[in-house]
Motif scaffolding. Structure first.
Motif, PDB file in Angstrom:
ATOM      1  N   GLN A 170       0.974  -1.108   0.229  1.00 58.03           N
ATOM      2  CA  GLN A 170       0.127   0.017   0.127  1.00 58.03           C
ATOM      3  C   GLN A 170       1.038   1.261  -0.215  1.00 58.03           C
ATOM      4  OE1 GLN A 170      -2.816  -1.726   3.246  1.00 58.03           O
ATOM      5  NE2 GLN A 170      -3.921  -0.191   2.186  1.00 58.03           N
ATOM      6  N   HIS A 186       0.716  -9.264   4.811  1.00 63.04           N
ATOM      7  CA  HIS A 186      -0.288  -8.386   4.608  1.00 63.04           C
ATOM      8  C   HIS A 186      -0.802  -8.546   3.034  1.00 63.04           C
ATOM      9  CE1 HIS A 186      -2.380  -4.667   6.604  1.00 63.04           C
ATOM     10  NE2 HIS A 186      -2.761  -4.735   5.663  1.00 63.04           N
ATOM     11  N   TRP A 187      -1.057  -9.574   2.788  1.00 67.42           N
ATOM     12  CA  TRP A 187      -1.677  -9.719   1.604  1.00 67.42           C
ATOM     13  C   TRP A 187      -0.889 -10.009   0.265  1.00 67.42           C
ATOM     14  CZ3 TRP A 187      -6.432  -6.246   2.136  1.00 67.42           C
ATOM     15  CH2 TRP A 187      -7.017  -6.391   3.252  1.00 67.42           C
ATOM     16  N   ASN A 204      -2.095 -10.661   8.589  1.00 63.35           N
ATOM     17  CA  ASN A 204      -3.115  -9.589   8.839  1.00 63.35           C
ATOM     18  C   ASN A 204      -4.486  -9.998   7.966  1.00 63.35           C
ATOM     19  OD1 ASN A 204      -3.787  -6.577   9.361  1.00 63.35           O
ATOM     20  ND2 ASN A 204      -4.269  -6.944   7.052  1.00 63.35           N
ATOM     21  N   GLU A 205      -5.414  -9.923   9.004  1.00 60.60           N
ATOM     22  CA  GLU A 205      -6.957 -10.358   8.452  1.00 60.60           C
ATOM     23  C   GLU A 205      -6.969 -11.582   7.644  1.00 60.60           C
ATOM     24  OE1 GLU A 205      -8.320  -6.581   6.946  1.00 60.60           O
ATOM     25  OE2 GLU A 205      -8.440  -5.718   8.834  1.00 60.60           O
ATOM     26  N   ASN A 218      -7.976  -5.371  14.475  1.00 55.76           N
ATOM     27  CA  ASN A 218      -8.354  -4.161  13.570  1.00 55.76           C
ATOM     28  C   ASN A 218      -9.775  -4.197  13.874  1.00 55.76           C
ATOM     29  OD1 ASN A 218      -5.643  -4.523  12.958  1.00 55.76           O
ATOM     30  ND2 ASN A 218      -6.214  -5.199  10.672  1.00 55.76           N
ATOM     31  N   TYR A 264     -12.947  -1.308  12.389  1.00 53.83           N
ATOM     32  CA  TYR A 264     -13.662  -0.128  11.633  1.00 53.83           C
ATOM     33  C   TYR A 264     -15.269   0.295  12.065  1.00 53.83           C
ATOM     34  CZ  TYR A 264      -9.023   0.180   9.525  1.00 53.83           C
ATOM     35  OH  TYR A 264      -7.871   0.130   9.310  1.00 53.83           O
ATOM     36  N   GLU A 319      -5.118  -1.845  14.075  1.00 53.30           N
ATOM     37  CA  GLU A 319      -5.672  -0.971  13.218  1.00 53.30           C
ATOM     38  C   GLU A 319      -7.068  -0.474  13.674  1.00 53.30           C
ATOM     39  OE1 GLU A 319      -6.232  -1.993   9.134  1.00 53.30           O
ATOM     40  OE2 GLU A 319      -4.379  -3.236   9.079  1.00 53.30           O
ATOM     41  N   TRP A 360      -4.908   3.582  11.698  1.00 50.12           N
ATOM     42  CA  TRP A 360      -4.571   3.494  10.092  1.00 50.12           C
ATOM     43  C   TRP A 360      -5.066   4.648   9.391  1.00 50.12           C
ATOM     44  CZ3 TRP A 360      -2.377  -0.566   7.361  1.00 50.12           C
ATOM     45  CH2 TRP A 360      -2.594  -0.430   6.252  1.00 50.12           C
ATOM     46  N   GLU A 396      -5.457   1.884  -1.486  1.00 43.88           N
ATOM     47  CA  GLU A 396      -6.602   1.182  -0.724  1.00 43.88           C
ATOM     48  C   GLU A 396      -7.169  -0.006  -1.530  1.00 43.88           C
ATOM     49  OE1 GLU A 396      -7.465   1.160   2.455  1.00 43.88           O
ATOM     50  OE2 GLU A 396      -9.141  -0.171   2.289  1.00 43.88           O
ATOM     51  N   TRP A 397      -6.292  -1.041  -1.825  1.00 48.48           N
ATOM     52  CA  TRP A 397      -6.409  -2.254  -2.640  1.00 48.48           C
ATOM     53  C   TRP A 397      -7.523  -2.168  -3.670  1.00 48.48           C
ATOM     54  CZ3 TRP A 397      -2.795  -4.856  -0.953  1.00 48.48           C
ATOM     55  CH2 TRP A 397      -2.289  -4.833   0.400  1.00 48.48           C
ATOM     56  N   PHE A 418      -7.236   7.405   4.097  1.00 47.94           N
ATOM     57  CA  PHE A 418      -7.502   6.865   5.485  1.00 47.94           C
ATOM     58  C   PHE A 418      -6.432   7.839   6.175  1.00 47.94           C
ATOM     59  CE2 PHE A 418      -9.959   3.170   4.012  1.00 47.94           C
ATOM     60  CZ  PHE A 418     -10.739   3.120   5.161  1.00 47.94           C
TER      61      PHE A 418
HETATM   62  C1  NOJ Z   1      -7.729  -3.213   6.728  1.00 47.49           C
HETATM   63  C2  NOJ Z   1      -6.338  -3.773   5.999  1.00 47.49           C
HETATM   64  O1  NOJ Z   1      -5.490  -4.322   6.868  1.00 47.49           O
HETATM   65  C3  NOJ Z   1      -5.778  -2.489   5.482  1.00 47.49           C
HETATM   66  O2  NOJ Z   1      -4.832  -2.947   4.544  1.00 47.49           O
HETATM   67  C4  NOJ Z   1      -6.584  -1.484   4.829  1.00 47.49           C
HETATM   68  O3  NOJ Z   1      -6.186  -0.561   4.087  1.00 47.49           O
HETATM   69  C5  NOJ Z   1      -7.629  -0.935   5.926  1.00 47.49           C
HETATM   70  N1  NOJ Z   1      -8.477  -1.965   6.679  1.00 47.49           N
HETATM   71  C6  NOJ Z   1      -8.569   0.106   5.479  1.00 47.49           C
HETATM   72  O4  NOJ Z   1      -9.582  -0.409   4.656  1.00 47.49           O
END
Ligand code: NOJ
Length: 446
Positions: free
Chosen positions: A20, A121-122, A165-166, A294, A296, A352, A398, A405-406, A414
């Motif tokens: 990212q 992380h992906w 991560n996640e 994490n 949100y 996060e 974060w 952002e993917w 963010f």
């Molecule tokens: C979760 C992810 O770990 C991160 O890569 C992403 O940018 C943030 N949340 C915000 O969506």
């Protein structure tokens, strides 16, 4: 106004991830990752954006760390790009890649900022995806080999490690809905990725203990605070199912409680069983030192018998943020209370939490008041959970600056610092000043 003071020694900082922010995607012998492949396929990412340059952190690392120090960071969480350090996933090591993370860690420590390293992380090496990626059981050993390399290389200075991560996001959204890399849509493959991700986590924890490196290790899961839309027994049951398919799927096995029955049944009845083998349960439950959280938002849940899982999100009742989820600052404290109770009061790091707020500069000022309000609200909720007995020791916002952002590309911001994606200039937003003040006072005004 009430001043909410955090426990003495509470740590504050920000979090990021390699793909990212780093850019330099094709430099210094870095190998390709599934995100390089995915972003260069038409139609995958909003606006055709990719991480080739991203925030150019690879070349601006020193200034970035100086900015963290200026804002008062005590801690910083970053991830290592696996294919930068082992270009083909296993085997030959890339010294130039390792050197970057060496310098990053040294620069952080020179500024009194304690690093936390996320191993995954992906951004899976493409070479491993070509062998089936997370669906191939051998990935667990490849991950442990890579983890071991990083422990050996950075373990004399890094004492906080996060394996994955996640996993719920990269397994489900990468292999079920296909909106993230590698963009697969297949239930059987998804089932395999879930189990192998957990197995890889367990093996990396075991490798950490065997390495003799001093420090602590844990996993970071993605979380939503689930709330029943009403208090009928059906709705309460549906809410527990939502927790099974999300929270308990990855927390349960790690904490020795195994997979939720409802999830096992779901996959088995569709001919896509989770491929557990004898002995896996113990590996996955290798004791960890902390839980990375994490979070949100929240989701209200209602029953749904039509879709097969037995629950569905109810209509949102709070204002929506640009990511499509609700502005629900109470969700952080609520979730922390829930996870504290469910897993016997683990030590928690909020790895996060943050807000998407796309405010643009006006005369050079970025007045991101939605982010500021929600930040205060999230922290007030977190403070309440700590008062109620949760063992939370650190908070990573974060993120430091706007980044890739993917699947949303650069369209979702963010950062507490604005990134001008034309010039790559970093401009602190109003929230950066607020966060700095929170860190300085170890307190937030409610
Ligand atoms: C979760 C992810 O770990 C991160 O890569 C992403 O940018 C943030 N949340 C915000 O969506």
């Amino acid at each position: 106004m009430t001043v909410l003071t955090f426990p003495e020694g509470f740590q504050w900082g920000t979090a990021s991830a390699s793909y990212q922010i780093e850019g330099a995607a094709f430099e210094d012998d870095r190998g390709l990752s599934i995100w390089d492949t995915f972003t260069h396929q038409p139609g995958r990412v909003y606006g055709g954006d990719n991480g080739d340059v991203a925030c150019d952190h690879y070349h601006r690392m020193e200034q970035d760390v100086a900015l963290m120090a200026e804002l008062g960071h005590q801690i910083y969480r970053f991830s290592v790009s696996w294919s930068r350090v082992i270009p083909f996933g296993t085997g030959a090591v890339n010294e130039k890649g390792l050197d970057f993370y060496d310098r990053l860690v040294d620069t952080l420590l020179a500024h009194n900022i304690q690093p936390a390293v996320t191993l995954y992380h992906w951004d899976l090496p493409q070479a491993l995806q070509d062998l089936g990626g997370w669906a191939n059981r051998s990935i667990a050993d490849a991950f442990a080999e890579y983890a071991n390399l990083m422990y050996k290389r950075l373990g004399d200075r890094v004492t906080r490690w996060i394996t994955l991560n996640e996993p719920i996001i990269f397994t489900m959204m990468g292999h079920r809905t296909g909106v993230l890399a590698p963009g697969i849509r297949d239930l059987g493959i998804t089932a395999k990725t879930i189990h192998h991700a957990l197995l890889a986590h367990g093996k990396a924890v075991q490798a950490f203990r065997a390495s003799g490196v001093a420090g602590e290790i844990g996993i970071t899961n993605a979380n939503t605070s689930y709330e029943p839309a009403d208090d009928s027994p059906e709705t309460l049951r549906a809410t527990e199912l939502a927790r099974d398919f999300d929270s308990r799927l990855f927390h349960g096995p790690v904490y020795g409680k195994g997979y939720p029955e409802s999830v096992l049944r779901y996959y088995e009845s569709r001919g896509a069983p989770l491929p557990a083998q004898a002995g896996d349960t113990e590996v996955i439950a290798a004791p960890t030192d902390f839980l990375g959280v994490n979070l949100y938002s929240r989701q209200r849940i209602e029953p749904d018998d039509g879709r097969g899982v037995g629950f569905r999100p109810a209509r949102p009742a709070l204002p929506l943020l640009p990511m499509g989820y609700e502005a629900a600052p109470h969700s952080l404290g609520d979730f922390v209370r829930w996870v504290t109770k469910e897993y016997n009061r683990p030590k928690i790091y909020i790895t996060e939490n943050g807000v998407c707020d796309n405010t643009e500069p006006v005369n050079g000022v970025i007045d991101d008041h939605v982010r500021m309000d929600l930040l205060r609200g999230f922290l007030a909720g977190l403070h309440g959970a700590i008062q109620d007995g949760a063992d939370v020791r650190a908070y990573y916002q974060w993120s430091l600056y706007d980044n890739f952002e993917w699947a949303f590309g650069y369209s979702k911001r963010f950062g507490i610092v604005y990134t001008d994606f034309e010039t790559l200039e970093r401009i602190p937003k109003k929230s950066a000043a607020l966060y700095s003040e929170i860190i300085r006072r170890n307190a937030v005004d409610a």
